[in-house]
Scaffold this motif. Structure first.
Motif, PDB file in Angstrom:
ATOM      1  N   ALA A   4       4.589  -2.889  -0.626  1.00  0.00           N
ATOM      2  CA  ALA A   4       5.311  -2.211   0.451  1.00  0.00           C
ATOM      3  C   ALA A   4       4.393  -1.236   1.187  1.00  0.00           C
ATOM      4  O   ALA A   4       4.553  -0.996   2.385  1.00  0.00           O
ATOM      5  CB  ALA A   4       6.531  -1.481  -0.110  1.00  0.00           C
ATOM      6  N   PHE A   5       3.431  -0.667   0.473  1.00  0.00           N
ATOM      7  CA  PHE A   5       2.445   0.215   1.103  1.00  0.00           C
ATOM      8  C   PHE A   5       1.121   0.013   0.402  1.00  0.00           C
ATOM      9  O   PHE A   5       1.031   0.068  -0.830  1.00  0.00           O
ATOM     10  CB  PHE A   5       2.864   1.683   1.009  1.00  0.00           C
ATOM     11  N   ASP A   6       0.070  -0.220   1.170  1.00  0.00           N
ATOM     12  CA  ASP A   6      -1.270  -0.447   0.621  1.00  0.00           C
ATOM     13  C   ASP A   6      -2.267  -0.130   1.727  1.00  0.00           C
ATOM     14  O   ASP A   6      -2.568  -0.969   2.565  1.00  0.00           O
ATOM     15  CB  ASP A   6      -1.411  -1.893   0.157  1.00  0.00           C
ATOM     16  N   GLN A   7      -2.774   1.118   1.725  1.00  0.00           N
ATOM     17  CA  GLN A   7      -3.613   1.580   2.833  1.00  0.00           C
ATOM     18  C   GLN A   7      -4.734   2.489   2.337  1.00  0.00           C
ATOM     19  O   GLN A   7      -4.641   3.079   1.262  1.00  0.00           O
ATOM     20  CB  GLN A   7      -2.761   2.367   3.851  1.00  0.00           C
ATOM     21  N   LEU A   8      -5.766   2.616   3.156  1.00  0.00           N
ATOM     22  CA  LEU A   8      -6.743   3.679   2.948  1.00  0.00           C
ATOM     23  C   LEU A   8      -6.148   4.966   3.511  1.00  0.00           C
ATOM     24  O   LEU A   8      -5.672   4.985   4.652  1.00  0.00           O
ATOM     25  CB  LEU A   8      -8.063   3.365   3.661  1.00  0.00           C
ATOM     26  N   GLN A 318      -6.637  -6.344  -6.362  1.00  0.00           N
ATOM     27  CA  GLN A 318      -7.888  -6.984  -5.996  1.00  0.00           C
ATOM     28  C   GLN A 318      -8.593  -6.142  -4.932  1.00  0.00           C
ATOM     29  O   GLN A 318      -7.941  -5.400  -4.193  1.00  0.00           O
ATOM     30  CB  GLN A 318      -7.616  -8.377  -5.405  1.00  0.00           C
ATOM     31  N   PRO A 319      -9.905  -6.250  -4.814  1.00  0.00           N
ATOM     32  CA  PRO A 319     -10.571  -5.651  -3.655  1.00  0.00           C
ATOM     33  C   PRO A 319      -9.947  -6.205  -2.374  1.00  0.00           C
ATOM     34  O   PRO A 319      -9.571  -7.377  -2.313  1.00  0.00           O
ATOM     35  CB  PRO A 319     -12.026  -6.103  -3.805  1.00  0.00           C
ATOM     36  N   ALA A 320      -9.831  -5.340  -1.359  1.00  0.00           N
ATOM     37  CA  ALA A 320      -9.112  -5.720  -0.133  1.00  0.00           C
ATOM     38  C   ALA A 320      -9.988  -5.491   1.093  1.00  0.00           C
ATOM     39  O   ALA A 320      -9.923  -4.419   1.705  1.00  0.00           O
ATOM     40  CB  ALA A 320      -7.803  -4.940  -0.025  1.00  0.00           C
ATOM     41  N   PRO A 321     -10.818  -6.478   1.485  1.00  0.00           N
ATOM     42  CA  PRO A 321     -11.691  -6.305   2.646  1.00  0.00           C
ATOM     43  C   PRO A 321     -10.949  -5.971   3.933  1.00  0.00           C
ATOM     44  O   PRO A 321     -11.503  -5.291   4.802  1.00  0.00           O
ATOM     45  CB  PRO A 321     -12.394  -7.670   2.746  1.00  0.00           C
ATOM     46  N   VAL A 322      -9.694  -6.416   4.042  1.00  0.00           N
ATOM     47  CA  VAL A 322      -8.941  -6.131   5.267  1.00  0.00           C
ATOM     48  C   VAL A 322      -8.746  -4.630   5.453  1.00  0.00           C
ATOM     49  O   VAL A 322      -8.681  -4.134   6.592  1.00  0.00           O
ATOM     50  CB  VAL A 322      -7.577  -6.865   5.254  1.00  0.00           C
ATOM     51  N   LEU A 323      -8.686  -3.876   4.343  1.00  0.00           N
ATOM     52  CA  LEU A 323      -8.476  -2.437   4.448  1.00  0.00           C
ATOM     53  C   LEU A 323      -9.715  -1.711   4.957  1.00  0.00           C
ATOM     54  O   LEU A 323      -9.606  -0.658   5.584  1.00  0.00           O
ATOM     55  CB  LEU A 323      -8.074  -1.854   3.085  1.00  0.00           C
ATOM     56  N   THR A 324     -10.888  -2.249   4.665  1.00  0.00           N
ATOM     57  CA  THR A 324     -12.131  -1.587   5.065  1.00  0.00           C
ATOM     58  C   THR A 324     -12.715  -2.152   6.360  1.00  0.00           C
ATOM     59  O   THR A 324     -13.805  -1.747   6.769  1.00  0.00           O
ATOM     60  CB  THR A 324     -13.187  -1.692   3.945  1.00  0.00           C
ATOM     61  N   CYS A 360     -10.528   6.182  -0.216  1.00  0.00           N
ATOM     62  CA  CYS A 360      -9.391   6.318  -1.123  1.00  0.00           C
ATOM     63  C   CYS A 360      -8.261   5.399  -0.670  1.00  0.00           C
ATOM     64  O   CYS A 360      -7.806   5.464   0.469  1.00  0.00           O
ATOM     65  CB  CYS A 360      -8.898   7.759  -1.159  1.00  0.00           C
ATOM     66  N   ARG A 361      -7.799   4.588  -1.576  1.00  0.00           N
ATOM     67  CA  ARG A 361      -6.730   3.629  -1.318  1.00  0.00           C
ATOM     68  C   ARG A 361      -5.485   4.037  -2.106  1.00  0.00           C
ATOM     69  O   ARG A 361      -5.573   4.387  -3.284  1.00  0.00           O
ATOM     70  CB  ARG A 361      -7.198   2.237  -1.744  1.00  0.00           C
ATOM     71  N   VAL A 362      -4.329   4.007  -1.464  1.00  0.00           N
ATOM     72  CA  VAL A 362      -3.052   4.267  -2.129  1.00  0.00           C
ATOM     73  C   VAL A 362      -2.194   3.019  -2.011  1.00  0.00           C
ATOM     74  O   VAL A 362      -2.040   2.456  -0.919  1.00  0.00           O
ATOM     75  CB  VAL A 362      -2.329   5.484  -1.529  1.00  0.00           C
ATOM     76  N   THR A 363      -1.635   2.592  -3.151  1.00  0.00           N
ATOM     77  CA  THR A 363      -0.835   1.368  -3.208  1.00  0.00           C
ATOM     78  C   THR A 363       0.467   1.661  -3.936  1.00  0.00           C
ATOM     79  O   THR A 363       0.462   2.334  -4.957  1.00  0.00           O
ATOM     80  CB  THR A 363      -1.603   0.269  -3.983  1.00  0.00           C
TER      81      THR A 363
END
Length: 371
Positions: A4-8, A318-324, A360-363
Motif C-alpha cells: 500500500a505504501f513503498d517509497q523513499l 526485494q531491491p526496488a530499482p524503480v524507487l531509485t 531511506c525506504r519505508v514500506t
C-alpha cells in the motif's frame, strides 16, 4: 508482492551539509555518499523517528597520487593520505590495503547519525533534528558510527550502533528516555560483531539480542545437513543490556536449500506478536562485488528465541530499482535492500530499510504476510 505504501522518504539531497558535524572542519568539499540504513522507533508524540546513517565523503579524495580517508580525533577531524599504488579501490565504499597477510581496509566516507522525525504513518518528514546528530566521540569510533538499531524495552530506548576504528570493529550502546537525547554507554560487543538487535521486551526476565560475529573461517556442517556454513544470526542474553553472554543454542542459520541466503545477518529488532517474536533479517545471494541483499522473515518462539516457529525462503522485500530511478545519477551500487527498523501500524507493519546504500525506504507490510 505489492504494498500500500513503498517509497523513499529521505535521500542524500535531503541532508543539509552546512549543518553536518563535519561542516567547516576539514577545509575541503564533501558530499553525501548515502543517507540510509535507518534505525526506527515510535516517539511519545506518536510520530516515527528514523536514525539515519549519513555517510559523508570527500568530493575529491585523490590528490597528488594519494587517496585520503577522514578520521575523527579528540582534537578534530583529519584526513589520512594513502599512496594510490598501495590500495585497491574496486569497492566504492572502501579501499583495501593489501600486503599484510590479512584483510585491511579504510573507508571512503565517515558516517554519523541524523535523527529524522516522520509522520505517524511514516509517509513524510516532519522535522530533521540536526541539533541532536550523533558523531564520533571516542577513539573506537574514529572512522564513524554506523547502522543504528533502536529498541524500546519498558520505558527505555536502547540503540545499538557499529563503531569503526583500527582498534576494533565493535558494537556500541546508547540509551535514552525519549529517543532524541542519547547517552553513550560504551562498547557492549567486541571485535567484528555486527547487526546487534535487542528484542523489544524481556524473555524470561532477561534482555535478549541477536548478534552476528564475523570471521574468515567457518567449520563445515556434515554432508547432507540442512544448514550451510557461514555467517549466522546468533543470540545473547544480558541482565542489564550492558553485559552480554552468548546463548548456548544457535539462532537463525543459512539454509542449504537456497543460495539466496548464503550469507545472513540481522535486520529489524524482533517484536512480539501473538505467534511469537517476529524478526526481519537480510540474506545475501553471492553476485558481483557485494551480492544481492533481500529481506526475509521468521517467527521465533516467545520463550526460547533459538527455536524458529516458522519462516519462508521467499523474500519479503526485494531491491526496488524503480524507487531509485529519480536519483540514479547518485548510485554507486545496486541490488541492495537492508531492513533496519519496524513499528506497529495497526493492520500493517511500518518497515524502514536502506535502499542501495543510498536512501531511506519505508514500506507498509500487511501483518498477514508474516504470520
Amino acid at each position: 508482492m505489492t504494498f500500500a505504501f513503498d517509497q523513499l522518504v529521505f535521500t542524500p539531497a535531503d541532508v543539509d551539509l552546512s549543518r553536518s558535524p563535519l561542516a567547516g572542519k576539514l577545509g575541503v568539499k564533501t558530499y553525501i555518499l548515502g543517507a540510509f540504513n535507518p534505525g526506527m522507533t515510535r516517539l511519545a508524540n506518536g510520530n516515527l523517528l528514523l536514525m539515519v546513517r549519513v555517510a559523508e565523503a570527500l568530493r575529491h579524495p585523490v590528490k597528488e597520487q594519494f587517496i585520503h580517508a577522514i578520521r575523527w580525533t579528540a582534537d578534530g577531524y583529519v584526513m589520512d593520505p594513502w599512496p594510490l599504488e598501495m590500495v585497491d579501490t574496486k569497492d566504492p565504499r572502501k579501499f583495501m590495503i593489501p600486503g599484510g597477510g590479512w584483510k585491511v581496509m579504510a573507508l571512503t566516507s565517515l558516517s554519523w547519525l541524523l535523527p529524522v522525525e516522520l509522520s505517524a504513518d511514516g509517509r513524510e518528514v516532519v522535522t530533521v533534528h540536526y541539533d541532536r546528530a550523533i558523531e564520533p566521540r571516542a577513539d573506537y569510533q574514529c572512522y564513524g558510527v554506523e547502522d543504528a538499531r533502536i529498541s524500546k524495552v519498558g520505558d527505555r530506548y536502547l540503540m545499538t550502533t557499529c563503531s569503526v576504528s583500527p582498534e576494533r570493529h565493535s558494537t556500541t550502546l546508547y540509551s535514552s528516555e525519549d529517543a532524541l537525547d542519547w547517552t553513550l554507554e560504551g562498547i557492549v560487543l567486541d571485535h567484528q560483531n555486527k547487526d546487534m538487535l535487542i528484542f523489544e521486551g524481556l524473555v524470561g526476565g532477561k534482555y535478549f539480542a541477536q548478534t552476528r560475529p564475523l570471521g574468515d573461517l567457518y567449520f563445515a556442517y556434515p554432508p547432507g545437513s540442512e544448514w550451510r556454513s557461514g555467517p549466522s544470526i546468533n543470540l545473547a542474553t544480558s541482565p542489564d543490556a550492558l553485559h552480554w553472554k552468548p546463548y548456548d543454542k544457535p539462532g537463525i542459520r543459512p539454509h542449504a536449500a537456497t543460495t539466496a541466503t548464503a550469507r545472513i545477518g540481522g535486520g529489524a529488532p524482533p517484536v512480539l506478536t501473538d505467534a511469537g517474536w517476529l524478526t526481519l533479517w537480510h540474506g545475501v545471494e553471492p553476485s558481483g562485488v557485494v551480492g544481492i541483499y533481500r529481506t526475509y522473515w521468521s517467527i521465533l518462539d516467545r520463550d526460547d528465541p533459538s527455536k524458529v516457529v516458522r519462516t519462508s525462503h521467499d523474500a519479503l522485500l526485494q531491491p526496488a530499482p524503480v524507487l531509485t530511478e529519480a536519483i540514479k545519477d547518485l548510485m554507486y551500487l545496486d541490488n541492495v535492500v537492508f531492513t533496519t527498523g519496524i513499528a506497529d501500524g495497526g493492520d500493517h507493519w511500518v518497515v524502514a530499510s536502506g535502499e542501495a546504500d543510498l536512501a531511506c525506504r519505508v514500506t507498509w507490510i500487511d501483518k498477514a504476510a508474516v504470520e
